[in-house]
Each structure stands twice: as structure tokens, then as C-alpha cells.
Design a protein around this motif. Structure first.
Motif: not given
Length: 108
Positions: A34, A38, A41-42
Motif C-alpha cells: 500500500g 491510501e 485513509e483506510l
């Protein structure tokens, strides 16, 4: 004695797992590599917080960074780490009384 030389390595791994956000991060990276924005945010954390957690995990040798142009992709340092996390999670879920009744194979 292997036990004495390996104990600090295992303690370092335990320290990495001592934080719920780092645990969630490792479990997320177990599924796929990842990118920091991202992942932040996840996981519902700030980019700064995620950066600090990634730095700790890199310091422990559990994750590695790979530059991709202007972006940096993070992944587990070794595929065996993903298997170890799955195995450890399975054992913890099997013996944790808060999760539910013991699963088959548990020793009393």
C-alpha cells in the motif's frame, strides 16, 4: 544458546504488535502492499501518524519501502511474515476468552 540470541528479536516483534494501529497496518499489508496516503485513509489515521508507525515498523525490519516514481509503496519485508501474522492471529483467536468459546485443538 539460540534462545538467548533470539529473545531480543522476538521482543522487537512484540513491541511492533503492541500498538493497535501498527497491528492493523501489518494486517492490511498482509493482504497487499500500500501507499501511505491510501493506508492512512483506510485505517482512519492522519498521514503523520501513519508515517510514524511505518517508520517504527521499518526500524523493526517488518516492512520495506519501494520507490515508484514520486510515490513510495510499503509492503511486508518477507512473505513469511504474512503467514506468521495469520498463524499468530489464529492462535490468539482460539485461546482468547473474550472472542468466544475455545476452538477445537485448545489445551485445557
Amino acid at each position: 544458546m539460540e534462545t538467548l540470541t533470539h529473545a531480543p528479536v522476538l521482543a522487537r516483534f512484540g513491541h511492533a504488535l503492541s500498538d493497535p494501529t501498527r497491528c492493523r497496518l501489518l494486517l492490511t499489508l498482509r493482504e497487499a502492499p500500500g501507499y501511505p496516503a491510501e493506508l492512512a485513509e483506510l485505517l482512519g489515521v492522519s498521514k503523520q501518524s501513519l508515517s510514524n508507525h511505518l517508520a517504527r515498523l521499518r526500524g523493526c525490519g517488518l516492512v520495506v519501502a519501494a520507490a515508484e516514481g514520486r510515490r513510495v509503496r510499503y509492503e511486508l519485508a518477507d512473505v513469511r511474515l504474512g503467514h506468521a501474522l495469520s498463524d499468530l492471529l489464529g492462535v490468539v483467536l482460539a485461546v482468547d476468552p473474550e472472542v468466544g468459546a475455545a476452538k477445537p485443538g485448545r489445551r485445557s
